[in-house]
Scaffold this active site. Structure first.
Site, mmCIF file in Angstrom:
data_model
loop_
_atom_site.group_PDB
_atom_site.id
_atom_site.type_symbol
_atom_site.label_atom_id
_atom_site.label_comp_id
_atom_site.label_asym_id
_atom_site.label_seq_id
_atom_site.Cartn_x
_atom_site.Cartn_y
_atom_site.Cartn_z
ATOM 1 N N HIS A 1 6.111 5.871 -7.660
ATOM 2 C CA HIS A 1 6.832 6.949 -6.993
ATOM 3 C C HIS A 1 7.503 6.406 -5.737
ATOM 4 C CE1 HIS A 1 2.678 7.098 -5.253
ATOM 5 N NE2 HIS A 1 3.404 7.008 -4.167
HETATM 6 C C1 T46 Z 1 1.604 5.697 -1.873
HETATM 7 C C2 T46 Z 1 0.704 4.674 -2.449
HETATM 8 C C3 T46 Z 1 0.758 3.359 -1.709
HETATM 9 C C4 T46 Z 1 -4.975 13.145 -1.478
HETATM 10 O O1 T46 Z 1 -5.609 14.194 -1.695
HETATM 11 N N1 T46 Z 1 -4.593 12.823 -0.210
HETATM 12 C C5 T46 Z 1 -3.902 11.698 0.087
HETATM 13 O O2 T46 Z 1 -3.583 11.449 1.263
HETATM 14 C C6 T46 Z 1 -3.556 10.812 -0.990
HETATM 15 C C7 T46 Z 1 -2.777 9.541 -0.719
HETATM 16 C C8 T46 Z 1 -3.939 11.147 -2.267
HETATM 17 N N2 T46 Z 1 -4.639 12.286 -2.497
HETATM 18 C C9 T46 Z 1 -5.093 12.588 -3.859
HETATM 19 C C10 T46 Z 1 -3.953 12.937 -4.803
HETATM 20 C C11 T46 Z 1 -4.440 12.417 -6.143
HETATM 21 O O3 T46 Z 1 -5.222 13.392 -6.780
HETATM 22 O O4 T46 Z 1 -5.693 11.419 -4.400
HETATM 23 C C12 T46 Z 1 -5.343 11.248 -5.755
HETATM 24 C C13 T46 Z 1 -4.719 9.894 -6.006
HETATM 25 O O5 T46 Z 1 -3.435 9.827 -5.354
HETATM 26 P P1 T46 Z 1 -2.170 9.101 -6.001
HETATM 27 O O6 T46 Z 1 -2.217 9.213 -7.469
HETATM 28 O O7 T46 Z 1 -0.932 9.623 -5.308
HETATM 29 O O8 T46 Z 1 -2.426 7.584 -5.565
HETATM 30 P P2 T46 Z 1 -1.459 6.320 -5.731
HETATM 31 O O9 T46 Z 1 -2.318 5.140 -5.552
HETATM 32 O O10 T46 Z 1 -0.640 6.398 -6.950
HETATM 33 O O11 T46 Z 1 -0.429 6.418 -4.478
HETATM 34 C C14 T46 Z 1 -0.898 6.373 -3.147
HETATM 35 C C15 T46 Z 1 -0.182 7.418 -2.289
HETATM 36 O O12 T46 Z 1 -0.326 8.703 -2.898
HETATM 37 C C16 T46 Z 1 1.281 7.130 -2.101
HETATM 38 O O13 T46 Z 1 1.822 7.935 -1.071
HETATM 39 O O14 T46 Z 1 2.666 5.375 -1.358
HETATM 40 O O15 T46 Z 1 -0.664 5.086 -2.574
#
Ligand code: T46
Length: 138
Positions: free
Chosen positions: A49
């Site tokens: 993303h």
């Molecule tokens: C990015 C990369 C480097 C939350 O509830 N709060 C938060 O602050 C974050 C970051 C995530 N979440 C929850 C949302 C999802 O259910 O944690 C779960 C995993 O998040 P996500 O799938 O977005 O994780 P990544 O590793 O794909 O991405 C993250 C960040 O979301 C994003 O902003 O730049 O790390």
């Protein structure tokens, strides 16, 4: 495409190492959120993303991982993070993927904004449109 990697000041003595990060001094924005990922399973790719306004600094404080950055204009860079004193700056308008996590990797992220799902661009075609529209405005 310019990749900005910070080498943080290391405070070392015979007890070991310490790194301190302050907003607007070591980090170029106000830190509104800190999160970290660990126990990442073998072969996993995360991210896929971009963001509308979020800026971040990624620090692999233990172990190693890689980050693919894509500026939506045909340029891509792959960056290795393997030093606890190195921080990778990622601007909002950058598609990112994290991969090749070592078993012991702990990836710490300092973020300029609170968590907001509306800030995410999760569709690659939408990301390309977002970049193209920005290019027209500026
Ligand atoms: C990015 C990369 C480097 C939350 O509830 N709060 C938060 O602050 C974050 C970051 C995530 N979440 C929850 C949302 C999802 O259910 O944690 C779960 C995993 O998040 P996500 O799938 O977005 O994780 P990544 O590793 O794909 O991405 C993250 C960040 O979301 C994003 O902003 O730049 O790390």
């Amino acid at each position: 495409m310019q990749v900005v990697k910070y080498a943080f000041q290391q405070h070392g003595d015979d007890r070991g190492m310490l790194i301190a990060l302050e907003e607007y001094k070591d980090i170029p924005f106000k830190i509104q959120r800190v999160y970290y990922m660990y126990d990442t399973k073998a072969g996993v790719h995360r991210g896929f993303h971009a963001h509308k306004k979020l800026e971040q600094i990624l620090v692999c404080i233990h172990g190693s991982c890689k980050v693919l950055l894509d500026n939506g204009k045909g340029e891509k860079k792959r960056i290795s993070l393997e030093k606890p004193y190195e921080g990778l700056y990622i601007s909002n308008d950058m598609w990112r993927e994290m991969y090749d996590f070592s078993e012991d990797a702990v990836l710490l992220v300092l973020a300029s904004e609170p968590y907001e799902e509306e800030d995410y661009i999760r569709n690659y075609e939408e990301f390309l449109d977002f970049i193209a529209q920005k290019g027209e405005i500026y």
